[in-house]
Scaffold this active site. Structure first.
Site, PDB file in Angstrom:
ATOM      1  CG  HIS A  60      -2.176  -0.843   0.990  1.00  0.00           C
ATOM      2  ND1 HIS A  60      -2.171  -2.203   1.206  1.00  0.00           N
ATOM      3  CD2 HIS A  60      -3.425  -0.525   0.564  1.00  0.00           C
ATOM      4  CE1 HIS A  60      -3.379  -2.682   0.932  1.00  0.00           C
ATOM      5  NE2 HIS A  60      -4.154  -1.690   0.541  1.00  0.00           N
ATOM      6  N   GLY A  61       2.070   1.201   0.435  1.00  0.00           N
ATOM      7  CA  GLY A  61       2.882   2.404   0.391  1.00  0.00           C
ATOM      8  C   GLY A  61       4.188   2.269   1.137  1.00  0.00           C
TER       9      GLY A  61
END
Length: 472
Positions: free
Chosen positions: A321-322
């Protein structure tokens, strides 16, 4: 360019549909080339240099697919598989995680230059799609594709290119060359697209105002009621934003004869965290299950190894996700909860009434979303503190204001998050009368027309809000 923009709705999409359907259906190759050309233009709209990266990814996965073909020797197949994984994840790692790695090395006293890298939109999604193609060919789950344009079309297809769902090659392999477009399929796809558009513009973007306003405030004097309202507003924003994109992608695909799998299945009726993640972002969860969890051994090597495998999967899910410790801790938060449900409190949990389990699951997810939404771990802890009364204020007038001001959107969001569509459809089918069949056949398209008008009105009078998952 995004689906909920004027440029897409009134320029790109009409131009594409005109060019695509003016070609007779029997010329499948020509239609595919039109779809490929528009898909590449769609991606290049965000930056030509990003298009070059995607073309590199396409060439890499096409060549590796040829190498891992069952006709080749085991050594060549293995080399092709390694090249695909190292090359694909290497590109993803550089563009998405190089800066994060450099920052943490500097914190450890190892001084390295922090690269100034712009994250290419959708790189996490098209990287995983390319890998799934090569892996499926390697496992003999899918035939090798020798037409480079078909591989390029699979990886770059604009409906699901930048924010999913992550489409497996096995899902669309046959449809690339043999799909049949029809008026009924186009109508059903267009209706699904408009419903997704309305979810984004009328619900997600409006509820985002509540979440943004609350999360921007200081937690020192934040009331418990306001903190929980902010968390609940963000989970609603996140759900309607992301599921809207999935609806629009599935609808666009269906208009062209493709049938992408569902990505959400009413997650807010889940009675446990385990069930929740079977209903939320299904394409990502199934990807990690099939390409990481099972290859690691799944549950076949004893409890300690299964716990390790689950932690690895959720660490990677958070990292996907990041490039941030917030996302890593968010992933581990769910990994620990899922392990706890399976081995610690699962039996006690099952004894609770169904409504209590649903509400507790929503509460657990709200806490997770407060972490997900926070820019730093410190701010997340402070927001959690506010949710549990660190300010000493139970409720305030802001909470009442937001509840009253946005009451219509909140009520519609609650109803839309429940499977009323299924319940109503089942009831009408059981009636099996003339008016019930008419409602089933004509109700959705008529409602879609009304929602399209409302969405357009809102679109031209409010500011633009990008999709949340564009950043991943």
């Amino acid at each position: 360019m995004v689906f909920s923009s004027i440029s897409f709705l009134f320029v790109f999409l009409p131009a594409f549909l005109l060019c695509y359907f003016i070609i007779p259906q029997r010329f499948r190759g020509a239609r595919n080339l039109i779809l490929l050309a528009f898909s590449l233009f769609f991606y290049a709209y965000s930056g030509v240099r990003f298009l070059l990266l995607m073309l590199v990814s396409i060439v890499l996965n096409y060549c590796c697919g040829l190498l891992v073909d069952a006709k080749n020797s085991p050594q060549i197949r293995k080399a092709g598989m390694i090249l695909a994984v190292v090359g694909g994840l290497g590109l993803l790692g550089w563009f998405k995680y190089a800066g994060f790695a450099a920052e943490n090395l500097n914190l450890l006293g190892i001084h390295v230059a922090i690269p100034d890298i712009v994250l290419p939109i959708g790189i996490s999604f098209f990287t995983f799609q390319g890998l799934s193609y090569v892996i499926d060919v390697y496992r003999n789950d899918a035939p090798v594709q020798r037409n480079p344009f078909s591989v390029a079309l699979y990886i770059s297809m604009f409906p699901q290119l930048v924010a999913g769902p992550i489409v497996r090659y096995t899902t669309v392999a046959e449809e690339i060359d043999t799909r049949k477009e029809s008026l009924s399929e186009f109508s059903a796809g267009a209706t699904r697209f408009v419903f997704g558009l309305a979810k984004k513009i009328l619900l997600a973007d409006t509820i985002a105002i509540i979440a943004d306003n609350i999360f921007s405030q200081s937690t020192d004097t934040m009331a418990v009621s306001l903190a929980w309202l902010g968390g609940l507003a963000f989970i609603a924003q996140d759900y309607f934003d992301f599921s809207a994109y999935s609806d629009m992608a599935i609808g666009l695909g269906r208009m062209m004869g493709f049938h992408f799998l569902e990505n959400f299945n009413y997650p807010f009726i889940s009675k446990s965290v385990t069930e929740f993640w079977r209903r939320w972002h299904i394409s990502l969860c199934s990807w990690f299950r099939d390409y990481v969890y099972f290859p690691l051994g799944g549950s076949r090597r004893g409890v300690p190894r299964q716990i390790f495998n689950m932690l690895v999967v959720w660490f990677l899910t958070g990292l996907w996700h990041g490039a941030s410790w917030v996302y890593i801790f968010w992933g581990m938060y769910y990994g620990i909860l899922l392990i706890g449900e399976k081995y610690v409190w699962g039996k006690q949990w099952e004894r609770l009434p169904a409504v209590v389990r649903i509400l507790l699951t929503i509460g657990i997810y709200t806490l997770g979303c407060a972490l997900f939404r926070s820019p730093t771990l410190s701010s997340a802890l402070h927001f959690w503190g506010a949710m549990f009364g660190s300010s000493g204020i139970l409720y305030d007038h802001q909470t009442i204001y937001y509840l009253l001001e946005y009451a219509p959107e909140i009520i519609i969001a609650v109803l839309a998050s429940l499977p009323f569509k299924i319940w109503i459809g089942d009831a009408l089918e059981k009636k099996n009368t003339g008016w019930s069949r008419a409602l089933l056949n004509y109700g959705p398209p008529v409602l879609a027309i009304v929602l399209l008008f409302l969405s357009y009105t809102q679109l031209v009078t409010t500011s633009f809000h990008p999709f949340i998952y564009f950043q991943f």
